[in-house]
Design a protein around this motif. Structure first.
Motif, short mmCIF file in Angstrom:
data_model
loop_
_atom_site.label_atom_id
_atom_site.label_comp_id
_atom_site.label_asym_id
_atom_site.label_seq_id
_atom_site.Cartn_x
_atom_site.Cartn_y
_atom_site.Cartn_z
N TYR A 236 0.82 -1.21 0.00
CA TYR A 236 0.00 0.00 0.00
C TYR A 236 0.86 1.26 0.00
O TYR A 236 0.37 2.35 -0.31
CB TYR A 236 -0.92 0.01 1.23
CG TYR A 236 -0.18 0.09 2.54
CD1 TYR A 236 0.17 1.32 3.09
CD2 TYR A 236 0.20 -1.05 3.22
CE1 TYR A 236 0.87 1.40 4.28
CE2 TYR A 236 0.89 -0.98 4.41
CZ TYR A 236 1.23 0.24 4.93
OH TYR A 236 1.93 0.32 6.11
N ARG A 237 2.15 1.13 0.33
CA ARG A 237 3.03 2.29 0.33
C ARG A 237 3.29 2.78 -1.09
O ARG A 237 3.54 3.97 -1.31
CB ARG A 237 4.36 1.95 1.01
CG ARG A 237 4.22 1.46 2.46
CD ARG A 237 5.50 0.83 2.97
NE ARG A 237 5.90 -0.30 2.13
CZ ARG A 237 6.96 -1.07 2.38
NH1 ARG A 237 7.70 -0.83 3.46
NH2 ARG A 237 7.27 -2.07 1.58
N THR A 239 1.14 1.70 -3.91
CA THR A 239 -0.17 1.90 -4.53
C THR A 239 -1.20 1.93 -3.41
O THR A 239 -1.49 0.91 -2.81
CB THR A 239 -0.50 0.79 -5.54
OG1 THR A 239 0.53 0.72 -6.52
CG2 THR A 239 -1.83 1.08 -6.22
N SER A 240 -1.72 3.11 -3.15
CA SER A 240 -2.58 3.31 -1.98
C SER A 240 -4.02 2.88 -2.25
O SER A 240 -4.45 2.73 -3.40
CB SER A 240 -2.57 4.80 -1.58
OG SER A 240 -3.23 5.57 -2.58
N ARG A 242 -6.49 4.81 -1.84
CA ARG A 242 -7.11 5.93 -2.56
C ARG A 242 -6.90 5.79 -4.07
O ARG A 242 -7.84 5.98 -4.84
CB ARG A 242 -6.54 7.26 -2.07
CG ARG A 242 -7.17 8.45 -2.78
CD ARG A 242 -6.51 9.75 -2.40
NE ARG A 242 -7.06 10.85 -3.18
CZ ARG A 242 -6.59 12.09 -3.16
NH1 ARG A 242 -5.56 12.39 -2.41
NH2 ARG A 242 -7.15 13.02 -3.91
N ARG A 243 -5.70 5.48 -4.48
CA ARG A 243 -5.42 5.33 -5.92
C ARG A 243 -6.29 4.22 -6.51
O ARG A 243 -6.90 4.38 -7.58
CB ARG A 243 -3.94 5.01 -6.11
CG ARG A 243 -3.55 4.64 -7.55
CD ARG A 243 -3.37 5.85 -8.42
NE ARG A 243 -3.12 5.50 -9.79
CZ ARG A 243 -1.93 5.12 -10.28
NH1 ARG A 243 -0.88 5.03 -9.47
NH2 ARG A 243 -1.78 4.84 -11.57
N ALA A 271 -1.75 4.24 7.66
CA ALA A 271 -1.22 4.92 6.49
C ALA A 271 -1.87 4.44 5.20
O ALA A 271 -1.88 5.17 4.20
CB ALA A 271 0.29 4.73 6.40
N ALA A 272 -2.42 3.22 5.21
CA ALA A 272 -3.04 2.69 3.99
C ALA A 272 -4.26 3.49 3.57
O ALA A 272 -4.63 3.51 2.39
CB ALA A 272 -3.42 1.23 4.19
N ALA A 274 -4.45 6.56 3.38
CA ALA A 274 -3.95 7.70 2.61
C ALA A 274 -4.60 9.02 3.02
O ALA A 274 -4.88 9.89 2.18
CB ALA A 274 -4.15 7.45 1.11
N ARG A 276 -7.55 9.70 4.02
CA ARG A 276 -8.97 9.88 3.71
C ARG A 276 -9.82 9.19 4.78
O ARG A 276 -9.44 8.14 5.29
CB ARG A 276 -9.31 9.31 2.34
CG ARG A 276 -8.68 10.11 1.18
CD ARG A 276 -9.28 11.51 1.13
NE ARG A 276 -8.81 12.28 0.00
CZ ARG A 276 -7.73 13.06 0.00
NH1 ARG A 276 -6.99 13.12 1.08
NH2 ARG A 276 -7.40 13.74 -1.07
#
Length: 296
Positions: A236-237, A239-240, A242-243, A271-272, A274, A276
């Motif tokens: 996830y660091r 490609t999050s 959110r992406r 942190a995953a 992002a 939101r």
């Protein structure tokens, strides 16, 4: 503090009694703590998350997984939409706190050797615990599923890393690995037709030329007459969430469908998300207890 997380996936998502029995076996082991467990009737799969120090995590995994191997008969396992090779399908170990990947690899190797020998189950090591390059990726080990396992075990190239080199018809085989935390993230679409979910999954997964570190499948949710994009974000660091969510939302809109909701399986590093809020992802059944750091 050195902490190892273990997230075994069991091929049982419909019998509550079996899952409770497995949880009881784990609870009897001192020094480990069950953080979360869930079961899904459509995936016909359950996921446990527990933690402990390196010297205790293997004992907890052996107790839970050996009980699962006793109770789950793969000859009766029907209707699953998730890839699987055995009753105890996959057992990853994840370093947390001050633990290093070497600690997780050591735990994986100790568990795999003991579990395979005690239960008569072929074991393959994957991820950072892999003993050969062709077994590093979990999909390569799962290829052909439980149904193709007997034939695959006849190939010398697929001799197990631990346990016996014969087909256990009751329990199948088990993949045991070490990895960083991943995010199991599923997005439900507003339609019953599978093709949009399959098209979206194909467009975002890395193996089809999509986003890095994304594994995705389109699966039916027969119990709800809906479909789902089922994903693992393996880093996830890079490609999050959110992406991934934004990509799915845009592709779904082009196909004339909407995102109804999403879900996390197990826990997620803060942190995953992002930055939101859960509402951004339309997450259902979310609370602060699902944040990994809050449980340590």
């Amino acid at each position: 503090m050195n902490i190892i997380e273990c997230v075994p996936n069991f091929s049982e998502g419909r019998n509550q009694g079996i899952i409770e029995d497995i949880a009881s076996a784990l609870a009897a082991v001192s020094g480990v703590r069950l953080l979360d467990h869930s079961m899904d009737p459509d995936h016909h799969r359950s996921v446990f998350t527990f933690i402990g120090p390196p010297e205790r995590i293997v004992d907890g995994a052996l107790a839970a997984c050996s009980r699962a191997a006793e109770l789950i008969d793969m000859r009766m396992h029907r209707g699953a939409v998730h890839p699987r090779i055995g009753a105890v399908d996959v057992v990853p170990f994840i370093p947390l706190g001050d633990a290093e990947m070497k600690d997780a690899v050591d735990a994986a190797h100790r568990f795999g050797s003991l579990f395979g020998t005690r239960n008569g189950i072929p074991v393959y090591f994957y991820g950072s615990a892999a003993l050969s390059p062709q077994r590093r990726e979990l999909p390569d080990i799962r290829r052909g599923g439980y149904e193709g396992l007997e034939e695959r075990l006849k190939d010398p190239k697929w001799k197990p890393d631990a346990g016996p080199a014969f087909f256990n018809v009751h329990s199948g085989a088990t993949a045991v690995g070490a990895r960083i935390p991943l995010v199991a993230f599923n997005v439900v679409l507003s339609c019953g037709e599978l093709k949009p979910a399959e098209d979206i999954a194909r467009s975002i997964r890395q193996s089809s030329g999509g986003l890095r570190h994304i594994k995705a499948l389109g699966v039916p949710l027969k119990s709800r007459n809906l479909v789902q994009v089922s994903m693992n974000l393996t880093d996830y660091r890079e490609t999050s969430m959110r992406r991934v969510f934004d990509e799915i939302k845009a592709k779904a809109e082009r196909l004339g469908v909407e995102i109804l909701e999403s879900e996390l399986i197990g826990l997620v590093p803060r942190a995953a998300l992002a930055g939101r809020p859960p509402e951004y992802y339309r997450l259902k059944d979310f609370s602060e207890k699902r944040i990994l750091e809050n449980c340590l």
